[in-house]
Design a protein around this motif. Structure first.
Motif, PDB file in Angstrom:
ATOM      1  N   LYS A 100       0.738  -1.195   0.017  1.00  0.00           N
ATOM      2  CA  LYS A 100      -0.006  -0.023   0.045  1.00  0.00           C
ATOM      3  C   LYS A 100       0.821   1.150   0.087  1.00  0.00           C
ATOM      4  CE  LYS A 100       0.026  -1.320   4.452  1.00  0.00           C
ATOM      5  NZ  LYS A 100      -0.033  -2.636   5.065  1.00  0.00           N
ATOM      6  N   GLY A 155      -6.531  -3.659  10.993  1.00  0.00           N
ATOM      7  CA  GLY A 155      -7.117  -4.585  11.675  1.00  0.00           C
ATOM      8  C   GLY A 155      -6.460  -4.415  13.123  1.00  0.00           C
ATOM      9  N   THR A 156      -5.320  -3.964  13.229  1.00  0.00           N
ATOM     10  CA  THR A 156      -4.504  -3.929  14.685  1.00  0.00           C
ATOM     11  C   THR A 156      -5.213  -3.033  15.445  1.00  0.00           C
ATOM     12  OG1 THR A 156      -2.347  -4.380  13.474  1.00  0.00           O
ATOM     13  CG2 THR A 156      -2.400  -3.482  15.673  1.00  0.00           C
ATOM     14  N   ASP A 191       0.392   1.619  12.399  1.00  0.00           N
ATOM     15  CA  ASP A 191      -0.752   1.392  12.839  1.00  0.00           C
ATOM     16  C   ASP A 191      -1.708   2.117  13.555  1.00  0.00           C
ATOM     17  OD1 ASP A 191      -1.016  -1.230  10.946  1.00  0.00           O
ATOM     18  OD2 ASP A 191       0.233  -2.126  12.595  1.00  0.00           O
ATOM     19  N   LYS A 200      -4.143   3.635   2.962  1.00  0.00           N
ATOM     20  CA  LYS A 200      -5.275   2.666   2.179  1.00  0.00           C
ATOM     21  C   LYS A 200      -6.529   3.440   1.628  1.00  0.00           C
ATOM     22  CE  LYS A 200      -4.117  -1.181   4.919  1.00  0.00           C
ATOM     23  NZ  LYS A 200      -4.341  -2.026   6.243  1.00  0.00           N
TER      24      LYS A 200
HETATM   25  N1  HSE Z   1      -0.909  -3.644   9.765  1.00  0.00           N
HETATM   26  C1  HSE Z   1      -1.940  -3.838   8.987  1.00  0.00           C
HETATM   27  C2  HSE Z   1      -3.335  -3.884   9.968  1.00  0.00           C
HETATM   28  C3  HSE Z   1      -1.868  -5.007   8.167  1.00  0.00           C
HETATM   29  O1  HSE Z   1      -3.141  -3.949  11.034  1.00  0.00           O
HETATM   30  O2  HSE Z   1      -4.171  -4.088   9.236  1.00  0.00           O
HETATM   31  C4  HSE Z   1      -2.537  -5.002   6.859  1.00  0.00           C
HETATM   32  O3  HSE Z   1      -2.190  -3.888   6.159  1.00  0.00           O
END
Ligand code: HSE
Length: 407
Positions: A100, A155-156, A191, A200
């Motif tokens: 990304k 996601g984190t 994150d 993103k």
């Molecule tokens: N570090 C990113 C997350 C991984 O936690 O979503 C996926 O891009």
């Protein structure tokens, strides 16, 4: 047969090899040709790993092999991924990536180069991991005038906020636990500060609106200041707190369309499709003028989900060998409106003895208290611009915390 080369044997690269091995028969059928990994480029060796025979340390081996038609770039970062991607496209090889950072930085340029060379630059895995969202925007939703793309794209942070909500724990404690479990990186800055989600949403907004949204232009706030007290009050208002990444178009009669993009923690009302997106899951919400609402939900990270999206792109590249798939992403920069002009209500927490004063100042109709947070009150302000809110916030001087509310 189509030979491919995988650049980087890390989390995603090893996932790509595994996905191709596991689903080989089906993948070959769907691609119409057998797909085989011929090389894996990595600085390291992997003795004992079946991939070891395919390891190369010199990228020129891949570039100069005419059998390699597709390069899978899953190294991440800009260097040397940018040079490697350009060189592959220049050599007439398609590139599929999950990177990304690179897509957000050079996406439109690499797409133009791919077009010039009659190959493809595909990056489904760069946003939302395994969730199909880029291909739907590029093909299924092309009849739409998209006015919103927003989502939970990290996601984190979603895991951390979910744990804080379910267990009432503090940010630092959940982060540490997530690191120990391997869910969060040892260096979690990208994150938790929202930089990952920012890249993103820059990509998704560029695709949704058709011009380049520069990630540097996107106002970005992370989740490090969210406290258990915020979460307790959010529950009182029947809302959840999510790190939202969003791109919006605002249309007013007789005026030019305005575009906004932002990454920040938002409070989301129950009933909104993003309210219940919990744990490491991601979701992307898209609103189109004909379609209305739609949402794409699933595993936004992890080796196999991300690799599955990369391999889906590889199959697409095989199906479209010597034909460039059209992607609506102009290099021209999309001017974003100043986030301070965006209109919305805000959630604020204030000391209990300032409740009435704050209600008057922020034009709030109702205030609540909460057993878990004695000595405080919280309220939702009327809809106002960010600029007006900031002025009132500074004038008050006693506001303990503020969170934007998603409308
Ligand atoms: N570090 C990113 C997350 C991984 O936690 O979503 C996926 O891009």
């Amino acid at each position: 047969m189509i030979s491919i080369a995988v650049l980087g044997y890390g989390t995603v690269g090893s996932g790509v090899v595994k996905v191709i091995e596991t689903n080989q028969e089906k993948i070959d059928k769907k691609a119409g040709l057998p797909i085989r990994v011929k090389y894996v480029l990595d600085l390291r060796d992997f003795p004992g790993d079946p991939i070891q025979d395919k390891i190369v340390h010199d990228y020129n081996v891949i570039l100069n092999d005419p059998e390699v038609k597709i390069v899978v770039e899953v190294m991440g970062g800009l260097k040397p991924a940018y040079e490697f991607t350009r060189a592959a496209l220049e050599a007439g090889k398609s590139v599929c990536t999950s990177n990304k950072e690179l897509v957000a930085e050079h996406g439109s340029e690499l797409l133009a180069l791919a077009r010039e060379k009659n190959v493809n630059y595909l990056f489904e895995a760069s946003c939302g991991g395994g969730i199909p969202v880029i291909r739907p925007i590029n093909s299924s939703l092309t009849a739409e005038d998209i006015d919103e793309v927003s989502g939970i794209l990290n996601g984190t942070t979603n895991y951390i906020l979910t744990e804080m909500t379910e267990k009432g724990s503090a940010f630092e404690d959940v982060l540490k636990e997530a690191q120990d479990l391997g869910y969060a990186e040892r260096n979690p800055e990208a994150d938790v500060e929202g930089y990952d989600a920012c890249r993103k949403i820059a990509i998704l907004s560029s695709l949704a609106f058709g011009k380049t949204v520069r990630y540097e232009d996107i106002y970005t706030e992370g989740i490090t200041k969210i406290t258990p007290s915020d979460i307790s009050f959010a529950k009182k208002f029947d809302m959840s707190i999510k790190l939202l990444a969003s791109g919006h178009k605002v249309t007013e009669d007789g005026k030019e369309d305005k575009y906004y993009a932002m990454v920040a923690p938002f409070m989301i009302r129950r009933g909104h499709p993003l309210f219940n997106v919990n744990g490491v899951f991601n979701a992307v919400f898209i609103h189109g003028n004909m379609l209305g609402d739609s949402m794409f939900y699933g595993s936004g990270a992890g080796s196999l989900p991300t690799a599955s999206a990369v391999v889906g792109d590889v199959i697409d590249a095989v199906r479209h060998i010597s034909r460039t798939l059209f992607v609506f992403w102009d290099p021209e920069k999309l001017e974003l409106s100043d986030h301070k002009t965006a209109m919305r209500p805000f959630f604020i927490r204030v000391p209990l003895d300032k409740k009435d004063e704050a209600m008057r100042l922020f034009n709030a109709s109702d205030a609540v208290t909460c057993e878990e947070v004695p000595g405080e009150a919280a309220m939702l302000t009327s809809i106002m611009s960010e600029e007006e809110f900031e002025k009132k916030f500074n004038e008050a001087g006693y506001v303990l915390s503020r969170i934007r509310i998603n409308q």
